[in-house]
Enzyme design. Structure first.
Site, PDB file in Angstrom:
ATOM      1  CG  LEU A 152      -1.976  -1.127   1.208  1.00 58.06           C
ATOM      2  CD1 LEU A 152      -2.950  -0.986   2.372  1.00 58.06           C
ATOM      3  CD2 LEU A 152      -2.760  -1.152  -0.105  1.00 58.06           C
ATOM      4  CG  LEU A 162       7.796   1.198  12.425  1.00 58.75           C
ATOM      5  CD1 LEU A 162       6.614   0.363  11.959  1.00 58.75           C
ATOM      6  CD2 LEU A 162       7.392   2.670  12.559  1.00 58.75           C
ATOM      7  N   GLY A 168       3.257   1.113   8.150  1.00 59.66           N
ATOM      8  CA  GLY A 168       4.387   0.223   8.444  1.00 59.66           C
ATOM      9  C   GLY A 168       4.072  -0.785   9.541  1.00 59.66           C
ATOM     10  CB  SER A 206      -6.323  -5.276  10.214  1.00 58.35           C
ATOM     11  OG  SER A 206      -6.735  -6.470   9.581  1.00 58.35           O
ATOM     12  CG  ASN A 207     -10.346  -7.855   7.873  1.00 57.64           C
ATOM     13  OD1 ASN A 207     -10.494  -9.050   8.153  1.00 57.64           O
ATOM     14  ND2 ASN A 207      -9.439  -7.460   6.993  1.00 57.64           N
ATOM     15  CE1 TYR A 224      -1.551  -7.055  10.810  1.00 61.92           C
ATOM     16  CE2 TYR A 224      -3.494  -8.332  10.200  1.00 61.92           C
ATOM     17  CZ  TYR A 224      -2.697  -7.207  10.037  1.00 61.92           C
ATOM     18  OH  TYR A 224      -3.038  -6.255   9.113  1.00 61.92           O
ATOM     19  CE  LYS A 262      -2.369  -3.710  11.633  1.00 66.62           C
ATOM     20  NZ  LYS A 262      -1.604  -2.546  11.179  1.00 66.62           N
ATOM     21  CB  CYS A 278      -6.431  -2.154   0.628  1.00 68.89           C
ATOM     22  SG  CYS A 278      -6.378  -0.624  -0.307  1.00 68.89           S
ATOM     23  NE  ARG A 288     -12.142 -12.414   4.917  1.00 67.82           N
ATOM     24  CZ  ARG A 288     -11.079 -11.627   4.789  1.00 67.82           C
ATOM     25  NH1 ARG A 288     -10.302 -11.714   3.715  1.00 67.82           N
ATOM     26  NH2 ARG A 288     -10.755 -10.778   5.739  1.00 67.82           N
TER      27      ARG A 288
HETATM   28  P1  NAI Z   1       3.174  -4.708   3.597  1.00 70.44           P
HETATM   29  O1  NAI Z   1       3.630  -5.843   4.438  1.00 70.44           O
HETATM   30  O2  NAI Z   1       3.263  -4.831   2.124  1.00 70.44           O
HETATM   31  O3  NAI Z   1       3.959  -3.381   4.038  1.00 70.44           O
HETATM   32  C1  NAI Z   1       4.342  -3.150   5.363  1.00 70.44           C
HETATM   33  C2  NAI Z   1       5.693  -2.453   5.350  1.00 70.44           C
HETATM   34  O4  NAI Z   1       6.083  -2.240   6.702  1.00 70.44           O
HETATM   35  C3  NAI Z   1       6.794  -3.282   4.666  1.00 70.44           C
HETATM   36  O5  NAI Z   1       7.406  -2.519   3.635  1.00 70.44           O
HETATM   37  C4  NAI Z   1       7.770  -3.588   5.777  1.00 70.44           C
HETATM   38  O6  NAI Z   1       9.141  -3.531   5.376  1.00 70.44           O
HETATM   39  C5  NAI Z   1       7.474  -2.487   6.794  1.00 70.44           C
HETATM   40  N1  NAI Z   1       7.793  -2.914   8.164  1.00 70.44           N
HETATM   41  C6  NAI Z   1       7.453  -4.073   8.771  1.00 70.44           C
HETATM   42  N2  NAI Z   1       7.950  -4.123  10.014  1.00 70.44           N
HETATM   43  C7  NAI Z   1       8.631  -2.952  10.189  1.00 70.44           C
HETATM   44  C8  NAI Z   1       9.382  -2.406  11.251  1.00 70.44           C
HETATM   45  N3  NAI Z   1       9.552  -3.086  12.424  1.00 70.44           N
HETATM   46  N4  NAI Z   1       9.944  -1.182  11.086  1.00 70.44           N
HETATM   47  C9  NAI Z   1       9.799  -0.509   9.927  1.00 70.44           C
HETATM   48  N5  NAI Z   1       9.101  -0.968   8.875  1.00 70.44           N
HETATM   49  C10 NAI Z   1       8.515  -2.176   9.006  1.00 70.44           C
HETATM   50  O7  NAI Z   1       1.676  -4.378   4.052  1.00 70.44           O
HETATM   51  P2  NAI Z   1       0.531  -3.616   3.240  1.00 70.44           P
HETATM   52  O8  NAI Z   1      -0.338  -4.616   2.587  1.00 70.44           O
HETATM   53  O9  NAI Z   1       1.124  -2.532   2.441  1.00 70.44           O
HETATM   54  O10 NAI Z   1      -0.319  -2.996   4.443  1.00 70.44           O
HETATM   55  C11 NAI Z   1      -0.014  -1.735   4.973  1.00 70.44           C
HETATM   56  C12 NAI Z   1      -0.716  -1.594   6.315  1.00 70.44           C
HETATM   57  O11 NAI Z   1      -2.108  -1.744   6.161  1.00 70.44           O
HETATM   58  C13 NAI Z   1      -0.279  -2.632   7.355  1.00 70.44           C
HETATM   59  O12 NAI Z   1      -0.224  -1.993   8.627  1.00 70.44           O
HETATM   60  C14 NAI Z   1      -1.407  -3.642   7.352  1.00 70.44           C
HETATM   61  O13 NAI Z   1      -1.546  -4.254   8.616  1.00 70.44           O
HETATM   62  C15 NAI Z   1      -2.590  -2.746   7.028  1.00 70.44           C
HETATM   63  N6  NAI Z   1      -3.650  -3.497   6.345  1.00 70.44           N
HETATM   64  C16 NAI Z   1      -3.497  -3.839   5.032  1.00 70.44           C
HETATM   65  C17 NAI Z   1      -4.483  -4.537   4.380  1.00 70.44           C
HETATM   66  C18 NAI Z   1      -4.390  -4.855   2.920  1.00 70.44           C
HETATM   67  O14 NAI Z   1      -5.354  -5.371   2.363  1.00 70.44           O
HETATM   68  N7  NAI Z   1      -3.258  -4.601   2.259  1.00 70.44           N
HETATM   69  C19 NAI Z   1      -5.704  -4.954   5.088  1.00 70.44           C
HETATM   70  C20 NAI Z   1      -5.754  -4.559   6.468  1.00 70.44           C
HETATM   71  C21 NAI Z   1      -4.761  -3.838   7.050  1.00 70.44           C
HETATM   72  C1  15L Z   2      -4.984  -7.737   6.459  1.00 67.47           C
HETATM   73  O1  15L Z   2      -5.015  -7.219   7.569  1.00 67.47           O
HETATM   74  C2  15L Z   2      -3.695  -7.944   5.755  1.00 67.47           C
HETATM   75  O2  15L Z   2      -2.790  -6.883   5.971  1.00 67.47           O
HETATM   76  C3  15L Z   2      -3.860  -8.161   4.252  1.00 67.47           C
HETATM   77  O3  15L Z   2      -2.644  -8.701   3.748  1.00 67.47           O
HETATM   78  C4  15L Z   2      -5.033  -9.099   3.965  1.00 67.47           C
HETATM   79  O4  15L Z   2      -4.785 -10.363   4.501  1.00 67.47           O
HETATM   80  C5  15L Z   2      -6.284  -8.518   4.576  1.00 67.47           C
HETATM   81  O5  15L Z   2      -6.116  -8.273   5.965  1.00 67.47           O
HETATM   82  C6  15L Z   2      -7.521  -9.408   4.400  1.00 67.47           C
HETATM   83  O6  15L Z   2      -8.166  -9.748   5.385  1.00 67.47           O
HETATM   84  O7  15L Z   2      -7.838  -9.704   3.237  1.00 67.47           O
END
Ligand code: NAI
Ligand code: 15L
Length: 264
Positions: free
Chosen positions: A13, A50, A70, A109-110, A134, A138, A164, A172
């Site tokens: 994202l 972080l 992040g 997150s959901n 996880y 959240k 997203c 789903r």
């Molecule tokens: P992603 O895993 O692709 O990106 C997360 C980034 O955080 C990675 O680039 C990683 O290097 C960085 N990261 C992880 N641990 C770290 C640390 N200790 N210090 C610094 N950086 C760190 O995840 P994505 O899909 O981009 O999601 C972004 C956010 O949105 C996350 O917080 C995720 O939980 C939340 N989210 C995403 C969903 C989705 O559908 N993509 C759904 C629900 C929540």
């Molecule tokens: C999340 O929280 C995750 O970050 C994403 O990778 C998907 O698994 C999403 O939920 C989901 O429920 O589809």
């Protein structure tokens, strides 16, 4: 804004929002613990774990808004969840407190509510039912955001993102999908509204099959435009419908409810 911080800038994202949100601020500061490639003219990069409080403080200094993407983004061993989503969240909120309290968009997150059955329509005040470590992290992030709002007036949007992705890829997601466009317009609305507070927001597009009720958000002026229904026929042809006993068809968190508690 002069400077918007996007954490998790190297993630799925983060890479999308890096370009979609470039109109929100003169400078986009992207942060991640991994490398991010070459910055564009309006971008700056900060490499930061972080879990490192001093580094997080420097990362936040000088920013007028934060989109916090992040951290651990899926179920995994506790150590990674602890560093990224618990210690990391505390460091982020403390850094915001020390640096003028920029408004925060927290990517929740959901999976905070993953154990609810898919037959239930949820309002934002439904009790947590996390489906793993996880999801618990959240819940912690949302509670911390609420604490810093009550104690210090820190404004944070607690965005419970569904799925997203460019388009829904399983059944789903007909309920959980949030398009990139709708997520970007949500973030814009969060930074535009004069008074934000600390609302829980369901991060989902206007899906006919949605489970989550955002009726409390009239004041925000956010109108999601996309609808996963558009993809239903194509999806039904491409991917099999899960059986009624499968977690994918029973629980809002889908297969996350099947995950074990992982040790290192
Ligand atoms: P992603 O895993 O692709 O990106 C997360 C980034 O955080 C990675 O680039 C990683 O290097 C960085 N990261 C992880 N641990 C770290 C640390 N200790 N210090 C610094 N950086 C760190 O995840 P994505 O899909 O981009 O999601 C972004 C956010 O949105 C996350 O917080 C995720 O939980 C939340 N989210 C995403 C969903 C989705 O559908 N993509 C759904 C629900 C929540
Ligand atoms: C999340 O929280 C995750 O970050 C994403 O990778 C998907 O698994 C999403 O939920 C989901 O429920 O589809």
């Amino acid at each position: 804004m002069k400077r918007l911080l996007i954490t998790g800038g190297a993630g799925q994202l983060g890479r999308v929002m890096r370009t979609r949100l470039c109109g929100l601020a003169d400078t986009i500061r992207l942060a991640d613990r991994t490398g991010l490639g070459a910055p564009a003219d309006h971008e700056e990069f900060v490499q930061c774990d972080l879990a490192d409080g001093q580094a997080v403080n420097a990362m936040v200094a000088g920013c007028d808004g934060i989109v916090h993407l992040g951290g651990a983004s899926v179920e995994g061993p506790f150590e990674g969840v602890l560093r990224g989503n618990i210690v990391g969240l505390y460091n982020l909120f403390e850094a915001a407190r020390a640096n003028g309290q920029p408004r925060i968009v927290f990517a929740s997150s959901n999976h905070t509510i993953g154990y609810y059955p898919q037959t239930v329509r949820l309002k934002p005040d439904a009790p947590f039912r996390p489906d793993g470590l996880y999801g618990v992290s959240k819940c912690f992030g949302e509670a911390l955001g609420r604490l810093y709002f009550e104690k210090f007036g820190q404004e944070t949007a607690l965005v419970r993102i569904g799925s997203c992705t460019p388009e829904p890829t399983n059944h789903r997601m007909l309920s959980t999908w949030l398009s990139h466009e709708d997520f970007a317009s949500l973030i814009e609305a969060i930074f535009r509204v004069p008074v934000l507070g600390c609302p829980v927001i369901w991060g989902a597009s206007a899906n006919d099959a949605g489970w989550w009720d955002n009726a409390h958000l009239g004041w925000l002026g956010w109108k999601p435009r996309d609808n996963a229904e558009f993809f239903r026929t194509r999806l039904s042809e491409a991917s099999p419908q899960p059986g009624p006993d499968e977690s994918m068809a029973r629980f809002q968190g889908g297969v996350y409810v099947d995950n074990p508690i992982l040790r290192e």
